[in-house]
Design a protein around this motif. Structure first.
Motif, PDB file in Angstrom:
ATOM      1  N   TYR A 156      -0.710 -51.842 -15.588  1.00  0.00           N
ATOM      2  CA  TYR A 156      -0.929 -52.346 -15.860  1.00  0.00           C
ATOM      3  C   TYR A 156      -2.181 -52.741 -16.046  1.00  0.00           C
ATOM      4  O   TYR A 156      -2.496 -52.703 -17.062  1.00  0.00           O
ATOM      5  N   GLN A 157      -2.846 -51.457 -15.592  1.00  0.00           N
ATOM      6  CA  GLN A 157      -4.642 -50.916 -16.415  1.00  0.00           C
ATOM      7  C   GLN A 157      -3.752 -50.618 -16.938  1.00  0.00           C
ATOM      8  O   GLN A 157      -4.932 -51.392 -17.829  1.00  0.00           O
ATOM      9  N   ALA A 158      -2.925 -49.998 -17.583  1.00  0.00           N
ATOM     10  CA  ALA A 158      -3.102 -49.025 -18.751  1.00  0.00           C
ATOM     11  C   ALA A 158      -2.208 -50.500 -19.681  1.00  0.00           C
ATOM     12  O   ALA A 158      -3.181 -50.045 -20.781  1.00  0.00           O
ATOM     13  N   LYS A 159      -2.163 -51.067 -19.448  1.00  0.00           N
ATOM     14  CA  LYS A 159      -1.638 -52.826 -20.230  1.00  0.00           C
ATOM     15  C   LYS A 159      -3.622 -53.052 -21.273  1.00  0.00           C
ATOM     16  O   LYS A 159      -3.465 -53.470 -21.676  1.00  0.00           O
ATOM     17  N   LEU A 160      -4.319 -53.131 -19.796  1.00  0.00           N
ATOM     18  CA  LEU A 160      -5.496 -53.953 -20.056  1.00  0.00           C
ATOM     19  C   LEU A 160      -6.023 -52.964 -21.026  1.00  0.00           C
ATOM     20  O   LEU A 160      -6.827 -53.868 -22.466  1.00  0.00           O
ATOM     21  N   LEU A 161      -6.045 -51.886 -20.511  1.00  0.00           N
ATOM     22  CA  LEU A 161      -6.653 -50.799 -22.074  1.00  0.00           C
ATOM     23  C   LEU A 161      -6.622 -50.688 -23.313  1.00  0.00           C
ATOM     24  O   LEU A 161      -7.097 -50.324 -23.925  1.00  0.00           O
ATOM     25  N   GLN A 162      -5.135 -50.841 -23.597  1.00  0.00           N
ATOM     26  CA  GLN A 162      -4.142 -51.449 -24.853  1.00  0.00           C
ATOM     27  C   GLN A 162      -4.565 -51.839 -25.438  1.00  0.00           C
ATOM     28  O   GLN A 162      -5.068 -52.031 -26.682  1.00  0.00           O
ATOM     29  N   ASN A 163      -5.009 -53.459 -24.004  1.00  0.00           N
ATOM     30  CA  ASN A 163      -5.752 -54.721 -25.125  1.00  0.00           C
ATOM     31  C   ASN A 163      -7.013 -54.538 -25.684  1.00  0.00           C
ATOM     32  O   ASN A 163      -7.391 -55.369 -26.346  1.00  0.00           O
ATOM     33  N   LYS A 164      -7.982 -53.893 -24.815  1.00  0.00           N
ATOM     34  CA  LYS A 164      -9.113 -53.983 -24.943  1.00  0.00           C
ATOM     35  C   LYS A 164      -8.812 -53.194 -26.216  1.00  0.00           C
ATOM     36  O   LYS A 164     -10.238 -53.208 -27.583  1.00  0.00           O
ATOM     37  N   GLN A 165      -8.222 -52.044 -26.372  1.00  0.00           N
ATOM     38  CA  GLN A 165      -8.178 -50.913 -28.186  1.00  0.00           C
ATOM     39  C   GLN A 165      -7.938 -51.756 -29.326  1.00  0.00           C
ATOM     40  O   GLN A 165      -8.645 -51.620 -30.117  1.00  0.00           O
ATOM     41  N   LYS A 166      -7.139 -52.833 -28.712  1.00  0.00           N
ATOM     42  CA  LYS A 166      -6.952 -53.911 -30.111  1.00  0.00           C
ATOM     43  C   LYS A 166      -7.855 -54.826 -30.728  1.00  0.00           C
ATOM     44  O   LYS A 166      -8.183 -54.616 -30.920  1.00  0.00           O
ATOM     45  N   GLU A 167      -8.604 -55.066 -29.214  1.00  0.00           N
ATOM     46  CA  GLU A 167      -9.879 -55.742 -29.360  1.00  0.00           C
ATOM     47  C   GLU A 167     -10.718 -54.934 -30.172  1.00  0.00           C
ATOM     48  O   GLU A 167     -11.838 -55.912 -31.275  1.00  0.00           O
ATOM     49  N   LEU A 168     -11.040 -53.905 -29.789  1.00  0.00           N
ATOM     50  CA  LEU A 168     -12.169 -53.178 -30.602  1.00  0.00           C
ATOM     51  C   LEU A 168     -11.711 -52.852 -31.856  1.00  0.00           C
ATOM     52  O   LEU A 168     -12.704 -52.652 -32.407  1.00  0.00           O
ATOM     53  N   ILE A 169     -10.392 -53.136 -32.138  1.00  0.00           N
ATOM     54  CA  ILE A 169     -10.129 -51.955 -33.593  1.00  0.00           C
ATOM     55  C   ILE A 169     -10.678 -53.806 -33.621  1.00  0.00           C
ATOM     56  O   ILE A 169     -10.808 -53.473 -35.287  1.00  0.00           O
ATOM     57  N   GLU A 170      -9.320 -55.097 -33.774  1.00  0.00           N
ATOM     58  CA  GLU A 170     -10.406 -56.237 -34.447  1.00  0.00           C
ATOM     59  C   GLU A 170     -11.869 -56.632 -34.937  1.00  0.00           C
ATOM     60  O   GLU A 170     -11.900 -57.516 -35.188  1.00  0.00           O
ATOM     61  N   SER A 171     -12.642 -55.730 -33.368  1.00  0.00           N
ATOM     62  CA  SER A 171     -14.185 -56.366 -33.435  1.00  0.00           C
ATOM     63  C   SER A 171     -14.728 -56.114 -35.148  1.00  0.00           C
ATOM     64  O   SER A 171     -14.459 -55.236 -36.017  1.00  0.00           O
ATOM     65  N   LYS A 172     -15.336 -57.263 -35.509  1.00  0.00           N
ATOM     66  CA  LYS A 172     -16.467 -56.738 -36.485  1.00  0.00           C
ATOM     67  C   LYS A 172     -18.574 -56.537 -36.101  1.00  0.00           C
ATOM     68  O   LYS A 172     -18.810 -56.206 -37.068  1.00  0.00           O
ATOM     69  N   LYS A 173     -17.915 -56.579 -35.116  1.00  0.00           N
ATOM     70  CA  LYS A 173     -19.659 -56.877 -34.002  1.00  0.00           C
ATOM     71  C   LYS A 173     -20.122 -55.189 -34.229  1.00  0.00           C
ATOM     72  O   LYS A 173     -21.045 -54.766 -33.672  1.00  0.00           O
ATOM     73  N   LEU A 174     -18.715 -53.630 -34.151  1.00  0.00           N
ATOM     74  CA  LEU A 174     -19.645 -52.634 -33.719  1.00  0.00           C
ATOM     75  C   LEU A 174     -19.716 -51.778 -35.180  1.00  0.00           C
ATOM     76  O   LEU A 174     -18.218 -52.972 -35.747  1.00  0.00           O
ATOM     77  N   THR A 191     -15.810 -44.099 -30.785  1.00  0.00           N
ATOM     78  CA  THR A 191     -16.765 -43.539 -30.258  1.00  0.00           C
ATOM     79  C   THR A 191     -15.485 -44.419 -28.698  1.00  0.00           C
ATOM     80  O   THR A 191     -14.882 -43.749 -28.092  1.00  0.00           O
ATOM     81  N   GLU A 192     -15.438 -45.391 -28.859  1.00  0.00           N
ATOM     82  CA  GLU A 192     -14.601 -46.297 -27.520  1.00  0.00           C
ATOM     83  C   GLU A 192     -13.210 -45.923 -27.299  1.00  0.00           C
ATOM     84  O   GLU A 192     -13.156 -46.249 -26.343  1.00  0.00           O
ATOM     85  N   LEU A 193     -12.344 -46.487 -28.349  1.00  0.00           N
ATOM     86  CA  LEU A 193     -11.524 -46.357 -28.441  1.00  0.00           C
ATOM     87  C   LEU A 193     -11.091 -44.714 -27.987  1.00  0.00           C
ATOM     88  O   LEU A 193     -10.420 -44.357 -26.943  1.00  0.00           O
ATOM     89  N   LEU A 194     -11.856 -43.781 -28.203  1.00  0.00           N
ATOM     90  CA  LEU A 194     -11.513 -42.250 -27.828  1.00  0.00           C
ATOM     91  C   LEU A 194     -11.904 -42.649 -26.298  1.00  0.00           C
ATOM     92  O   LEU A 194     -11.105 -41.833 -25.676  1.00  0.00           O
ATOM     93  N   LYS A 195     -12.609 -43.008 -25.269  1.00  0.00           N
ATOM     94  CA  LYS A 195     -13.114 -43.149 -24.414  1.00  0.00           C
ATOM     95  C   LYS A 195     -12.294 -43.857 -23.515  1.00  0.00           C
ATOM     96  O   LYS A 195     -11.666 -43.103 -22.355  1.00  0.00           O
ATOM     97  N   ILE A 196     -11.318 -45.106 -24.281  1.00  0.00           N
ATOM     98  CA  ILE A 196     -10.240 -45.140 -23.481  1.00  0.00           C
ATOM     99  C   ILE A 196      -9.409 -44.679 -23.779  1.00  0.00           C
ATOM    100  O   ILE A 196      -8.482 -44.921 -22.597  1.00  0.00           O
ATOM    101  N   GLY A 197      -8.858 -44.246 -24.711  1.00  0.00           N
ATOM    102  CA  GLY A 197      -7.932 -43.849 -25.156  1.00  0.00           C
ATOM    103  C   GLY A 197      -7.778 -42.026 -23.829  1.00  0.00           C
ATOM    104  O   GLY A 197      -6.733 -42.295 -23.223  1.00  0.00           O
TER     105      GLY A 197
END
Length: 605
Positions: A559-577, A584-590
């Motif tokens: 479950y925790q891994a799934k949440l982090l994977q969802n966070k990765q998707k949100e970062l990839i789609e984010s236009k704020k960063l 950098t964030e993707l690496l940390k989450i990875g």
């Protein structure tokens, strides 16, 4: 100063500080033969002396509690100091100039300036004290009227700055100190035209501020009339930083016998309580407790009892301090004072025994927040109850333990007459109770509403929920298995919020009587009865228990891994960063996902 000293310096400090002489400054020591001395141990209560000092070996040992060491260890223990600070104190006692590893010219210059500032502040403190005690004056009358004794005035070095523009300036100048150094110390100020200087403190009661080893590093001045500001502190200097300095800690650290320290608002509160025997008292130079203060306190205590004024400002400061202490992983309780009363007023009015009762009755942060929420709303009116329950819900969401949360819900239900079902709805919404992840709501009904279960492979969903129910029933009907299960799993490992509540209740109370549980947790009766109806006769948990526990833990990690994977998707789609920030964030989450996957692999049977 730095953190390292040459071994020869440490050896010299030990040689020039006789362990017998040093210990004799704190307790009564008697000769017990040619080479030994005895005393009652200062670290535990005893009637017969068992504390032995050997001057030849420069060591001590208590045969009652086992405490033993050299002169440095003794000072660390009795003064509640770190190794470095104990070295500094003993060096100062033996007039040894410390030579540290950092020998750069810049460092030497900085240390010389600090030593000069210590010297100037000590001279200023003596000057102010002499002003106060030279004869009867308005400042002394003020302090005596506030109930302070001559003894405590001397102990805290309280003084008085005369109603003069250049009183201290002229004195320190005659002592040979340069104007530029006095200005850097914050004791004098240049006028607007930059043509002359004048004293920073005038016509004020002066409270010297000490560092942990007793050096004067600044002052707090209080007016004798209604002029503003009421209190004026020294400006920031190389030796004084308000956000990291704790007033009274140099006194209090010696009296923290139970791991507790009392945090009050100001100088007079510290001194008044100290005079009445409450010597583990400190103040944060105002009510603004900082992270630096909290980190410093962690070195000396395990619990902070907050005792701010009972007015609105005191309440706000208490709430802020609770959060700061929580971040520092320090336990805290709150001492409740009547509105518009400060500790100094309270102890003068009610006495020290009443204050001790207040300490003994100090409440938890959650209780304090609930009390303040009640005070804000009129619970006699429907609107007041509604607003209170809404605020209560936000408070109770901070509690991690489902059982503790439920206790508060039941208590509030009795006190204000709002059903716990309604309170539950306000806390969790219409999806039941909360699981270990407080940001998601869970249902006790089926997999479609349970986001935790949806985070794992569909084929395993039903089997996982059934495994949880089977394990809980085993706890209910096989008490002898309870200890084994408790060693391997926590309530938070279960996926459903209601399952967590039931498991925590069983483990905390060591109760497996289903009738009693049904009575104590009536809102969970449906879940408990559902669990009791499950057939486990075909299972041999003596052989399969480890497998059940491992699978439940594995689902949580998935479950925790799934949440982090969802966070990765949100970062990839984010236009704020920007791209670099996202990578950098993707690496940390990875990296976090990799750690979780490693843990999952370890759980494979």
């Amino acid at each position: 100063m730095g953190n390292f000293f040459p071994e020869e310096i440490i050896d010299e400090i030990k040689d020039r500080n006789s362990v017998v002489d040093v210990i004799s400054q704190y307790i009564q020591v008697k000769s017990s033969g040619r080479d030994t001395y005895k005393a009652r141990c200062p670290f535990h209560n005893e009637k017969t002396p068992s504390f032995v000092i050997n001057p030849q070996r420069q060591m001590y040992k208590c045969f009652g509690c086992g405490e033993a060491g050299d002169v440095i260890r003794f000072i660390m223990k009795i003064e509640n100091l770190s190794f470095i600070d104990a070295i500094k104190l003993l060096a100062q006692r033996a007039n040894i100039q410390l030579k540290e590893l950092n020998t750069s010219e810049e460092y030497k210059k900085t240390m010389e300036q600090k030593m000069l500032f210590f010297e100037i502040h000590k001279k200023a403190a003596q000057f102010y004290y002499n002003n106060l005690t030279r004869g009867r004056n308005a400042a002394l009358e003020y302090l005596l009227k506030r109930g302070l004794s001559q003894k405590v005035i001397k102990s805290f070095g309280i003084g008085y700055s005369n109603d003069s523009w250049k009183d201290l300036l002229n004195y320190l100048s005659k002592e040979g100190y340069q104007l530029k150094d006095l200005e850097k110390c914050g004791l004098i100020i240049q006028n607007a035209k930059q043509t002359d200087y004048y004293d920073r403190f005038r016509n004020r009661v002066m409270f010297p501020i000490f560092d942990i080893t007793g050096n004067v590093i600044g002052f707090g001045g209080r007016v004798l009339d209604d002029s503003l500001p009421k209190y004026l502190n020294s400006s920031e200097t190389p030796i004084f930083n308000k956000s990291s300095t704790i007033y009274g800690l140099n006194f209090a650290r010696r009296h923290i016998t139970d791991g507790k320290i009392i945090l009050v608002e100001g100088y007079m509160d510290v001194i008044a309580l100290h005079q009445e025997g409450f010597k583990n008292v400190i103040a944060a130079l105002g009510t603004a407790l900082t992270k630096q203060h909290a980190e410093t306190l962690k070195k000396y205590c395990s619990e902070v009892i907050i005792c701010f004024d009972g007015d609105d400002a005191g309440v706000k400061a208490t709430i802020r301090s609770i959060e700061i202490l929580k971040e520092a992983n320090l336990n805290c309780k709150i001492l409740l004072l009547p509105s518009k009363k400060d500790p100094d007023d309270f102890i003068k009015d009610k006495g020290k025994f009443a204050f001790q009762e207040q300490i003994d009755g100090a409440v938890s942060p959650i209780d304090y927040k609930i009390i303040q929420a009640k005070n804000k709303h009129n619970l006699e009116l429907p609107e007041g109850k509604i607003n209170f329950v809404k605020e209560l819900a936000e408070i109770l969401k901070q509690i991690k333990s489902p059982v503790e949360r439920e206790v508060y819900v039941q208590k509030i239900e009795k006190e204000i007459g709002v059903s716990k079902q309604v309170i539950h709805l306000e806390i969790y919404g219409n999806k039941g109770t909360t699981p270990f992840d407080k940001n998601l709501k869970y249902s006790s009904n089926n997999k479609r509403d349970n986001k935790y279960i949806e985070a794992v492979p569909p084929a395993e969903q039903n089997g996982h929920v059934m495994a949880e129910k089977q394990l809980i029933k085993t706890m209910l009907v096989e008490p002898k298995m309870l200890e084994l299960i408790a060693k391997g799993i926590n309530p938070e490992d279960f996926s459903k919020g209601n399952h967590q509540l039931i498991v925590e209740y069983i483990l905390r109370n060591q109760i497996t009587n289903s009738e009693l549980i049904l009575k104590d947790l009536p809102h969970l009766n449906h879940d408990i009865e559902d669990i009791l109806n499950i057939d486990i006769d075909h299972l041999d948990f003596s052989k399969t228990l480890e497998k059940y526990i491992v699978n439940i833990k594995r689902f949580k990690l998935m479950y925790q891994a799934k949440l982090l994977q969802n966070k990765q998707k949100e970062l990839i789609e984010s236009k704020k960063l920007n791209k670099e920030e996202v990578e950098t964030e993707l690496l940390k989450i990875g990296m976090e996902i990799m750690k979780i996957n490693t843990e999952i692999q370890k759980l494979q049977l």
